[in-house]
Motif scaffolding. Structure first.
Motif, PDB file in Angstrom:
ATOM      1  N   LEU A   1      76.287 -41.315  82.873  1.00  0.00           N
ATOM      2  CA  LEU A   1      74.914 -41.640  82.509  1.00  0.00           C
ATOM      3  C   LEU A   1      74.069 -41.947  83.738  1.00  0.00           C
ATOM      4  O   LEU A   1      72.891 -41.565  83.805  1.00  0.00           O
ATOM      5  N   ALA A   2      74.667 -42.625  84.715  1.00  0.00           N
ATOM      6  CA  ALA A   2      73.928 -42.897  85.953  1.00  0.00           C
ATOM      7  C   ALA A   2      73.564 -41.598  86.659  1.00  0.00           C
ATOM      8  O   ALA A   2      72.506 -41.498  87.288  1.00  0.00           O
ATOM      9  N   GLY A   3      74.431 -40.611  86.549  1.00  0.00           N
ATOM     10  CA  GLY A   3      74.116 -39.320  87.153  1.00  0.00           C
ATOM     11  C   GLY A   3      72.908 -38.658  86.526  1.00  0.00           C
ATOM     12  O   GLY A   3      72.205 -37.876  87.186  1.00  0.00           O
ATOM     13  N   GLU A   4      72.626 -38.985  85.273  1.00  0.00           N
ATOM     14  CA  GLU A   4      71.504 -38.360  84.582  1.00  0.00           C
ATOM     15  C   GLU A   4      70.224 -39.185  84.661  1.00  0.00           C
ATOM     16  O   GLU A   4      69.149 -38.658  84.925  1.00  0.00           O
ATOM     17  N   VAL A   5      70.325 -40.518  84.431  1.00  0.00           N
ATOM     18  CA  VAL A   5      69.112 -41.335  84.344  1.00  0.00           C
ATOM     19  C   VAL A   5      68.947 -42.300  85.514  1.00  0.00           C
ATOM     20  O   VAL A   5      67.939 -42.993  85.609  1.00  0.00           O
ATOM     21  N   GLY A   6      69.939 -42.379  86.390  1.00  0.00           N
ATOM     22  CA  GLY A   6      69.828 -43.264  87.538  1.00  0.00           C
ATOM     23  C   GLY A   6      70.348 -44.661  87.251  1.00  0.00           C
ATOM     24  O   GLY A   6      71.129 -44.887  86.315  1.00  0.00           O
ATOM     25  N   LEU A   7      69.903 -45.617  88.060  1.00  0.00           N
ATOM     26  CA  LEU A   7      70.420 -46.983  87.976  1.00  0.00           C
ATOM     27  C   LEU A   7      70.007 -47.709  86.702  1.00  0.00           C
ATOM     28  O   LEU A   7      70.537 -48.787  86.405  1.00  0.00           O
ATOM     29  N   TRP A   8      69.075 -47.146  85.936  1.00  0.00           N
ATOM     30  CA  TRP A   8      68.724 -47.766  84.659  1.00  0.00           C
ATOM     31  C   TRP A   8      69.905 -47.787  83.697  1.00  0.00           C
ATOM     32  O   TRP A   8      69.910 -48.550  82.724  1.00  0.00           O
ATOM     33  N   ALA A   9      70.909 -46.959  83.968  1.00  0.00           N
ATOM     34  CA  ALA A   9      72.092 -46.942  83.095  1.00  0.00           C
ATOM     35  C   ALA A   9      72.866 -48.252  83.179  1.00  0.00           C
ATOM     36  O   ALA A   9      73.546 -48.633  82.212  1.00  0.00           O
ATOM     37  N   LEU A  10      72.778 -48.952  84.308  1.00  0.00           N
ATOM     38  CA  LEU A  10      73.572 -50.167  84.482  1.00  0.00           C
ATOM     39  C   LEU A  10      73.171 -51.268  83.496  1.00  0.00           C
ATOM     40  O   LEU A  10      74.034 -51.792  82.780  1.00  0.00           O
ATOM     41  N   PRO A  11      71.899 -51.681  83.437  1.00  0.00           N
ATOM     42  CA  PRO A  11      71.561 -52.730  82.454  1.00  0.00           C
ATOM     43  C   PRO A  11      71.713 -52.262  81.006  1.00  0.00           C
ATOM     44  O   PRO A  11      71.991 -53.067  80.122  1.00  0.00           O
ATOM     45  N   LEU A  12      71.534 -50.955  80.761  1.00  0.00           N
ATOM     46  CA  LEU A  12      71.682 -50.459  79.393  1.00  0.00           C
ATOM     47  C   LEU A  12      73.101 -50.688  78.871  1.00  0.00           C
ATOM     48  O   LEU A  12      73.305 -50.974  77.688  1.00  0.00           O
ATOM     49  N   PHE A  13      74.100 -50.561  79.764  1.00  0.00           N
ATOM     50  CA  PHE A  13      75.475 -50.750  79.341  1.00  0.00           C
ATOM     51  C   PHE A  13      75.895 -52.218  79.361  1.00  0.00           C
ATOM     52  O   PHE A  13      76.870 -52.591  78.724  1.00  0.00           O
ATOM     53  N   CYS A  14      75.185 -53.041  80.117  1.00  0.00           N
ATOM     54  CA  CYS A  14      75.554 -54.450  80.196  1.00  0.00           C
ATOM     55  C   CYS A  14      75.375 -55.162  78.853  1.00  0.00           C
ATOM     56  O   CYS A  14      76.207 -55.979  78.450  1.00  0.00           O
ATOM     57  N   VAL A  15      74.283 -54.877  78.163  1.00  0.00           N
ATOM     58  CA  VAL A  15      73.956 -55.613  76.935  1.00  0.00           C
ATOM     59  C   VAL A  15      75.031 -55.451  75.862  1.00  0.00           C
ATOM     60  O   VAL A  15      75.541 -56.452  75.332  1.00  0.00           O
ATOM     61  N   PRO A  16      75.457 -54.219  75.504  1.00  0.00           N
ATOM     62  CA  PRO A  16      76.497 -54.116  74.472  1.00  0.00           C
ATOM     63  C   PRO A  16      77.829 -54.724  74.893  1.00  0.00           C
ATOM     64  O   PRO A  16      78.552 -55.285  74.061  1.00  0.00           O
ATOM     65  N   LEU A  17      78.160 -54.645  76.187  1.00  0.00           N
ATOM     66  CA  LEU A  17      79.403 -55.245  76.642  1.00  0.00           C
ATOM     67  C   LEU A  17      79.361 -56.763  76.551  1.00  0.00           C
ATOM     68  O   LEU A  17      80.343 -57.415  76.195  1.00  0.00           O
ATOM     69  N   LEU A  18      78.211 -57.352  76.879  1.00  0.00           N
ATOM     70  CA  LEU A  18      78.065 -58.798  76.756  1.00  0.00           C
ATOM     71  C   LEU A  18      78.195 -59.236  75.306  1.00  0.00           C
ATOM     72  O   LEU A  18      78.804 -60.268  74.995  1.00  0.00           O
ATOM     73  N   LEU A  19      77.607 -58.463  74.382  1.00  0.00           N
ATOM     74  CA  LEU A  19      77.735 -58.782  72.968  1.00  0.00           C
ATOM     75  C   LEU A  19      79.185 -58.659  72.502  1.00  0.00           C
ATOM     76  O   LEU A  19      79.671 -59.475  71.702  1.00  0.00           O
ATOM     77  N   ALA A  20      79.887 -57.649  73.009  1.00  0.00           N
ATOM     78  CA  ALA A  20      81.299 -57.480  72.638  1.00  0.00           C
ATOM     79  C   ALA A  20      82.129 -58.652  73.145  1.00  0.00           C
ATOM     80  O   ALA A  20      83.047 -59.122  72.452  1.00  0.00           O
ATOM     81  N   GLN A  21      81.807 -59.152  74.336  1.00  0.00           N
ATOM     82  CA  GLN A  21      82.559 -60.274  74.880  1.00  0.00           C
ATOM     83  C   GLN A  21      82.391 -61.528  74.028  1.00  0.00           C
ATOM     84  O   GLN A  21      83.295 -62.368  73.947  1.00  0.00           O
ATOM     85  N   THR A  22      81.235 -61.685  73.392  1.00  0.00           N
ATOM     86  CA  THR A  22      81.041 -62.825  72.494  1.00  0.00           C
ATOM     87  C   THR A  22      82.037 -62.778  71.341  1.00  0.00           C
ATOM     88  O   THR A  22      82.625 -63.794  70.956  1.00  0.00           O
ATOM     89  N   SER A  23      82.235 -61.589  70.783  1.00  0.00           N
ATOM     90  CA  SER A  23      83.209 -61.433  69.700  1.00  0.00           C
ATOM     91  C   SER A  23      84.624 -61.714  70.194  1.00  0.00           C
ATOM     92  O   SER A  23      85.432 -62.346  69.494  1.00  0.00           O
ATOM     93  N   PHE A  24      84.937 -61.268  71.424  1.00  0.00           N
ATOM     94  CA  PHE A  24      86.255 -61.521  71.974  1.00  0.00           C
ATOM     95  C   PHE A  24      86.493 -63.019  72.154  1.00  0.00           C
ATOM     96  O   PHE A  24      87.587 -63.529  71.918  1.00  0.00           O
ATOM     97  N   ARG A  25      85.468 -63.733  72.602  1.00  0.00           N
ATOM     98  CA  ARG A  25      85.614 -65.179  72.783  1.00  0.00           C
ATOM     99  C   ARG A  25      85.889 -65.875  71.448  1.00  0.00           C
ATOM    100  O   ARG A  25      86.666 -66.824  71.377  1.00  0.00           O
ATOM    101  N   ARG A  26      85.231 -65.414  70.398  1.00  0.00           N
ATOM    102  CA  ARG A  26      85.487 -66.003  69.091  1.00  0.00           C
ATOM    103  C   ARG A  26      86.921 -65.749  68.650  1.00  0.00           C
ATOM    104  O   ARG A  26      87.575 -66.636  68.080  1.00  0.00           O
ATOM    105  N   ALA A  27      87.419 -64.546  68.903  1.00  0.00           N
ATOM    106  CA  ALA A  27      88.811 -64.241  68.548  1.00  0.00           C
ATOM    107  C   ALA A  27      89.767 -65.127  69.342  1.00  0.00           C
ATOM    108  O   ALA A  27      90.771 -65.615  68.810  1.00  0.00           O
ATOM    109  N   ALA A  28      89.470 -65.355  70.627  1.00  0.00           N
ATOM    110  CA  ALA A  28      90.314 -66.223  71.440  1.00  0.00           C
ATOM    111  C   ALA A  28      90.268 -67.658  70.929  1.00  0.00           C
ATOM    112  O   ALA A  28      91.277 -68.377  70.956  1.00  0.00           O
ATOM    113  N   ALA A  29      89.100 -68.103  70.457  1.00  0.00           N
ATOM    114  CA  ALA A  29      88.986 -69.462  69.922  1.00  0.00           C
ATOM    115  C   ALA A  29      89.829 -69.610  68.654  1.00  0.00           C
ATOM    116  O   ALA A  29      90.467 -70.650  68.438  1.00  0.00           O
ATOM    117  N   VAL A  30      89.835 -68.583  67.813  1.00  0.00           N
ATOM    118  CA  VAL A  30      90.664 -68.618  66.611  1.00  0.00           C
ATOM    119  C   VAL A  30      92.135 -68.703  66.985  1.00  0.00           C
ATOM    120  O   VAL A  30      92.916 -69.458  66.382  1.00  0.00           O
TER     121      VAL A  30
END
Length: 476
Positions: free
Chosen positions: A259-288
Motif C-alpha cells: 500500500l505504501a508503494g501505491e499511496v505513499g506514507l499515508w498508508a502508515l497511519p491508515l494501518f495503525c488505527v485498526p491494529l490499535l483497535l485489535a490490540q484493545t480486544s487482545f488486552r481484554r482477552a488477556a485480562a479474562v
C-alpha cells in the motif's frame, strides 16, 4: 569383559548430559544475541558514515516501529507482542517503490531503522511503566520482577523474555527479510524477472513467510534458554503462535509495504488505527485469562483452608508436575493447562464427610481415588476453565493399563503426570512425618512408586521423575 556403569556413574552421566544441554541452549541464545548486536552495530555505523537514504521515509517507519514498541500488548498465551512495530519493520524491509518512485535504503539501513526504533520505543515504554509504578504504588515496595497475578508459573519467569531478546529477535528477522528482498530490488533483478502485478505480491508473500519461519526458529532458541523447554516443544509453541497472531502481523507488514508503494506514507497511519483497535480486544482477552488464573489459584487453596490437605500441597504437586512436563517435552500451552489441573486436582476431597488422614489420596483404594477425581472434575467444569483441565482431573486416578494389559492410549499424559506428582508429594510428606530424612525419603518414595510401575503409575513419567531426582530437580 565390558563393565556396566554403576548407579553413581549413571547418575553422573545423566547430570553431565543435562548440564551439557543447558550449556548448549545458553550458548545458542548467546550466539543469537551476539549476532544481533554485531549486525546492529555495523548497520548503525554504516548509517552514521554514509547518511540515510530518503531520511523522511526512514524517520516515518522508525517512528512507527517505536510507537508499536510503546504499545506492546500481552496476548493470550502470556507472550508479549508488538504487532504495529513488527509489521512496520517488516514493511520497511519489503518496501520497493514508494508511490511509484524507487527507494534505495538497502539492508543495513533497514536493520538500523528497525533496531533504533525498537530501542527508542522500549526505552519510552520502560520510562512510562516506571512513572506509572511510582504513582500507583504510593511509596510501597515495587513489584518489579514479580509474576503478574493469574500468570501460570509453568510458562517460566517471564513468558516473553527480556526486552533485549525481543530486540535481538526483531533485528535478525528484519535483517533476514531485507537480505532476501533488498539486493534483488536495488540491483534491478526484480525488474528483469516477470514479477508484475499478482506475481510481485506472491514473491513478497513468500519472502514474508520465510521471515516468519525464521523468526519462529529464533524465538524457540531464546525461549529454550529462558524456560528450559526442549527445542522441539519451544518451536511447536512458536509455530502455533505464528499461525495465529504471527500470520496477522506478517500479512499486515506485507500489505503495508504494497500500500505504501501505491499511496505513499499515508498508508502508515491508515494501518495503525485498526491494529490499535485489535490490540484493545487482545488486552481484554488477556485480562479474562488473568482472571481465570486467579480463580484457579483461589480454588486450589480451598482444600487447604478447609483442612483436607496439608499447606502448600497443591502448589508442590503443580511444581513437580510442571517439572515433569518440561522433562517430557511439553510446550508452554500444555504446561499451563497441566499446572491448572494439578492445582485443582484435590477439589473433589471437599465432598468427603471426613478428611483423608494427611490429605494423602495416593494411599486410598483406586476406586475411591477415581470417585474423588470425578467429583472434582464436575466442580472444575463449572468454573469456565479450558475443557482439557477438567478432563485431565477426571482421569488422573485411572490405571495406565486396560483390563487386557494393554496401555490405555486414551489416558492423557497430563493425568498420568499429576498422579505421579501427587503420590510423590503424599508419600514424601508421610516419610518426613515419620522422621525419614532427605534424600533417603525421596529415594524411598521413588522405590515405592516403582512397585506399581505400569499399573497406577506410568513408567515413562516415573523414569522422568528419577532423572529429575538424579539432577537435583525434584520438588521438595
Amino acid at each position: 569383559m565390558t563393565r556396566r556403569p554403576g548407579p553413581a556413574r549413571g547418575a553422573a552421566g545423566a547430570a553431565r548430559g543435562a548440564a551439557g544441554a543447558v550449556r548448549g541452549a545458553a550458548g545458542a541464545a548467546t550466539a543469537v544475541r551476539g549476532a544481533a548486536a554485531a549486525l546492529l552495530g555495523v548497520a548503525v555505523g554504516h548509517l552514521a558514515a554514509d547518511g540515510p537514504a530518503q531520511p523522511a521515509v526512514a524517520l516515518a517507519f522508525g517512528g512507527l516501529v517505536a510507537l508499536g514498541e510503546c504499545v506492546r500488548v500481552t496476548l493470550p498465551g502470556d507472550r508479549e507482542h508488538a504487532p504495529i512495530g513488527t509489521a512496520a519493520a517488516l514493511a520497511y524491509a519489503l518496501l520497493g517503490p514508494l508511490r511509484g518512485l524507487p527507494t534505495a535504503h538497502g539492508v543495513l539501513q533497514v536493520v538500523a531503522v528497525a533496531g533504533a526504533g525498537t530501542l527508542i520505543g522500549a526505552a519510552g515504554a520502560a520510562a512510562f511503566r516506571g512513572v506509572r509504578g511510582r504513582v500507583t504504588t504510593k511509596g510501597k515496595a515495587s513489584d518489579c520482577g514479580r509474576r503478574p497475578r493469574g500468570v501460570p508459573r509453568a510458562i517460566g519467569p517471564t513468558a516473553a523474555g527480556s526486552g533485549y531478546d525481543r530486540g535481538a529477535q526483531r533485528v535478525l528477522t528484519v535483517g533476514f527479510a531485507a537480505v532476501l528482498f533488498q539486493p534483488l530490488y536495488n540491483s534491478g533483478a526484480l525488474d528483469r524477472l516477470p514479477l508484475a502485478g499478482p506475481a510481485y505480491g506472491l514473491f513478497l508473500a513468500a519472502v514474508a513467510a520465510l521471515a516468519g519461519l525464521w523468526d519462529a526458529v529464533l524465538a524457540a532458541v531464546l525461549e529454550r534458554s529462558r524456560s528450559g523447554l526442549r527445542f522441539a516443544a519451544a518451536l511447536e509453541d512458536q509455530l502455533r503462535s505464528l499461525l495465529s497472531i504471527g500470520t496477522a502481523i506478517v500479512a499486515t507488514g506485507l500489505l503495508l509495504s504494497l500500500l505504501a508503494g501505491e499511496v505513499g506514507l499515508w498508508a502508515l497511519p491508515l494501518f495503525c488505527v485498526p491494529l490499535l483497535l485489535a490490540q484493545t480486544s487482545f488486552r481484554r482477552a488477556a485480562a479474562v485469562r488473568a482472571t481465570t488464573g486467579q480463580t484457579i489459584e483461589t480454588l486450589a487453596r480451598a482444600t487447604e483452608v478447609a483442612g483436607y490437605t496439608t499447606p502448600g500441597h497443591a502448589r508442590r504437586v503443580a511444581d513437580t508436575a510442571c517439572a515433569l512436563g518440561r522433562e517430557l517435552g511439553l510446550g508452554s500451552r500444555d504446561l499451563a493447562l497441566l499446572e491448572y489441573a494439578a492445582l485443582m486436582h484435590d477439589i473433589g476431597q471437599l465432598s468427603l464427610v471426613e478428611p483423608v488422614p494427611g490429605g494423602a489420596t495416593a494411599l486410598l483404594p483406586d476406586a475411591e481415588q477415581q470417585r474423588i477425581a470425578r467429583l472434582g472434575s464436575e466442580v472444575i467444569r463449572r468454573t469456565g476453565v479450558p475443557r482439557q483441565v477438567w478432563q485431565q482431573v477426571a482421569r488422573l486416578a485411572d490405571p495406565c493399563r486396560l483390563a487386557d494389559g494393554r496401555p490405555d492410549a486414551s489416558l492423557p499424559l497430563a493425568a498420568r503426570i499429576i498422579r505421579v506428582a501427587n503420590a510423590h508429594d503424599d508419600l514424601l510428606t508421610a516419610a518426613r512425618r515419620h522422621g525419614l530424612p532427605d534424600p533417603s525419603g525421596r529415594l524411598d518414595v521413588l522405590q515405592r512408586l516403582r512397585l506399581d510401575r505400569g499399573g497406577s503409575y506410568d513408567p515413562v513419567v516415573l523414569d522422568a521423575l528419577a532423572r529429575m531426582g538424579r539432577r537435583g530437580r525434584g520438588a521438595d
